[in-house]
Write a protein that holds these residues in place. Structure first.
Motif, PDB file in Angstrom:
ATOM      1  N   ALA A 169       0.910  -1.284   0.093  1.00  0.00           N
ATOM      2  CA  ALA A 169       0.053  -0.030   0.052  1.00  0.00           C
ATOM      3  C   ALA A 169       0.916   1.161   0.078  1.00  0.00           C
ATOM      4  CB  ALA A 169      -0.795  -0.085   1.211  1.00  0.00           C
ATOM      5  N   PRO A 170       0.410   2.485  -0.239  1.00  0.00           N
ATOM      6  CA  PRO A 170       1.075   3.521  -0.420  1.00  0.00           C
ATOM      7  C   PRO A 170       2.015   3.800   1.123  1.00  0.00           C
ATOM      8  CG  PRO A 170      -0.719   4.047  -1.307  1.00  0.00           C
ATOM      9  CD  PRO A 170      -0.976   2.744  -0.567  1.00  0.00           C
ATOM     10  N   ASN A 171       1.416   3.507   2.276  1.00  0.00           N
ATOM     11  CA  ASN A 171       2.182   3.842   3.394  1.00  0.00           C
ATOM     12  C   ASN A 171       2.596   2.416   3.897  1.00  0.00           C
ATOM     13  OD1 ASN A 171       1.730   6.569   3.100  1.00  0.00           O
ATOM     14  ND2 ASN A 171      -0.302   6.452   4.034  1.00  0.00           N
ATOM     15  N   GLY A 172       2.766   1.546   3.232  1.00  0.00           N
ATOM     16  CA  GLY A 172       3.291   0.599   3.841  1.00  0.00           C
ATOM     17  C   GLY A 172       2.626  -0.881   3.487  1.00  0.00           C
ATOM     18  N   TYR A 173       1.802  -1.419   4.120  1.00  0.00           N
ATOM     19  CA  TYR A 173       1.151  -2.572   3.551  1.00  0.00           C
ATOM     20  C   TYR A 173      -0.275  -2.561   4.039  1.00  0.00           C
ATOM     21  CZ  TYR A 173       5.650  -4.947   2.941  1.00  0.00           C
ATOM     22  OH  TYR A 173       6.929  -5.052   2.375  1.00  0.00           O
ATOM     23  N   SER A 174      -1.294  -3.477   3.466  1.00  0.00           N
ATOM     24  CA  SER A 174      -2.476  -3.608   3.877  1.00  0.00           C
ATOM     25  C   SER A 174      -2.855  -4.905   3.983  1.00  0.00           C
ATOM     26  CB  SER A 174      -3.535  -3.207   2.960  1.00  0.00           C
ATOM     27  OG  SER A 174      -3.368  -3.612   1.712  1.00  0.00           O
ATOM     28  N   LEU A 175      -3.530  -5.331   5.476  1.00  0.00           N
ATOM     29  CA  LEU A 175      -3.849  -6.716   5.445  1.00  0.00           C
ATOM     30  C   LEU A 175      -5.270  -7.049   5.194  1.00  0.00           C
ATOM     31  CD1 LEU A 175      -3.131  -9.375   7.128  1.00  0.00           C
ATOM     32  CD2 LEU A 175      -4.047  -8.331   9.121  1.00  0.00           C
ATOM     33  N   ILE A 194      -7.219  -4.009   6.445  1.00  0.00           N
ATOM     34  CA  ILE A 194      -6.871  -3.076   7.600  1.00  0.00           C
ATOM     35  C   ILE A 194      -5.417  -2.645   7.303  1.00  0.00           C
ATOM     36  CG2 ILE A 194      -6.020  -3.357   9.883  1.00  0.00           C
ATOM     37  CD1 ILE A 194      -7.651  -6.055   9.779  1.00  0.00           C
ATOM     38  N   ALA A 195      -4.989  -1.283   7.350  1.00  0.00           N
ATOM     39  CA  ALA A 195      -3.960  -0.670   7.186  1.00  0.00           C
ATOM     40  C   ALA A 195      -2.922  -1.098   7.935  1.00  0.00           C
ATOM     41  CB  ALA A 195      -3.979   0.959   7.302  1.00  0.00           C
ATOM     42  N   ALA A 196      -1.755  -1.452   7.672  1.00  0.00           N
ATOM     43  CA  ALA A 196      -0.689  -1.988   8.466  1.00  0.00           C
ATOM     44  C   ALA A 196       0.599  -1.078   8.254  1.00  0.00           C
ATOM     45  CB  ALA A 196      -0.412  -3.462   8.060  1.00  0.00           C
ATOM     46  N   THR A 197       0.363   0.109   8.559  1.00  0.00           N
ATOM     47  CA  THR A 197       1.534   0.997   8.310  1.00  0.00           C
ATOM     48  C   THR A 197       2.683   1.312   9.381  1.00  0.00           C
ATOM     49  OG1 THR A 197       0.187   2.905   9.500  1.00  0.00           O
ATOM     50  CG2 THR A 197      -0.110   2.489   7.107  1.00  0.00           C
ATOM     51  N   ARG A 198       2.194   0.544  10.793  1.00  0.00           N
ATOM     52  CA  ARG A 198       3.375   0.570  11.706  1.00  0.00           C
ATOM     53  C   ARG A 198       3.926  -0.639  12.309  1.00  0.00           C
ATOM     54  NH1 ARG A 198       0.282   4.592  15.710  1.00  0.00           N
ATOM     55  NH2 ARG A 198      -0.846   2.683  16.068  1.00  0.00           N
ATOM     56  N   PRO A 199       4.334  -1.573  11.789  1.00  0.00           N
ATOM     57  CA  PRO A 199       4.492  -2.920  11.878  1.00  0.00           C
ATOM     58  C   PRO A 199       5.427  -2.816  13.158  1.00  0.00           C
ATOM     59  CG  PRO A 199       5.705  -2.472   9.921  1.00  0.00           C
ATOM     60  CD  PRO A 199       4.938  -1.366  10.326  1.00  0.00           C
ATOM     61  N   ASP A 200       6.044  -2.003  13.559  1.00  0.00           N
ATOM     62  CA  ASP A 200       7.122  -1.901  14.902  1.00  0.00           C
ATOM     63  C   ASP A 200       6.319  -1.912  15.973  1.00  0.00           C
ATOM     64  OD1 ASP A 200       9.149  -1.682  12.982  1.00  0.00           O
ATOM     65  OD2 ASP A 200       9.432  -0.035  12.860  1.00  0.00           O
TER      66      ASP A 200
END
Length: 152
Positions: free
Chosen positions: A19-25, A32-38
């Motif tokens: 996704a543009p800001n990381g990943y989408s689950l 579900i936006a998954a932009t902060r995996p840390d």
């Protein structure tokens, strides 16, 4: 790659996409936006994954795709009870031909000094007991088979 996970007792098809800001689950039809995996803390215990994210804790169960497709193509999935982990049989509470109710203890296994009761997934009649007391086994070894349900 798509995976099958059991979440809250329900099986879901799950996959990640860029996704543009990381990943989408993707969980079924939900995204579900998954932009902060840390920010996630993940602990893996065999096929169970415990996830702590945004002050919530979730447990998901991984389903091996080969076993999933074999199970769905070979009749009722609740007929064959397999070992959830490697171990040793320490007690057998049933015999062939015995009627059991859902959640009755079929047998008790020991794995890493922990005793686990293996319970009936449904009402039925025991068709085959595949193990004996003292027998060691690997994960996914057949332990007990229930007779097919009428009309199944």
């Amino acid at each position: 790659m798509r995976h099958s996970l059991t979440i809250g007792g329900t099986e879901h098809e799950v996959w990640l996409a860029r996704a543009p800001n990381g990943y989408s689950l993707h969980v079924g039809d939900h995204v579900i936006a998954a932009t902060r995996p840390d920010d996630a803390i993940i602990a893996v215990d065999g096929d169970q994954v415990h996830i702590h994210l945004d002050a919530g804790t979730y447990t998901v169960q991984y389903t091996d795709p080969v076993q999933r497709h074999a199970r769905h193509g070979a009749g009722a999935s609740d007929d064959l009870i397999e070992a959830p982990m490697p171990g040793t049989v320490i007690a057998i509470n049933v015999a062939e031909g015995v009627a059991v109710a859902r959640n009755d203890t079929l047998l008790v296994i020991e794995s890493m000094k922990l005793e686990t009761a293996v319970k009936a997934p449904r009402d039925g009649t025991v068709s085959t007991v595949h193990v004996t007391v003292g027998k060691t086994f690997d994960r996914a070894t057949p332990l007990v088979t229930l007779a097919p349900e009428a009309g199944a």
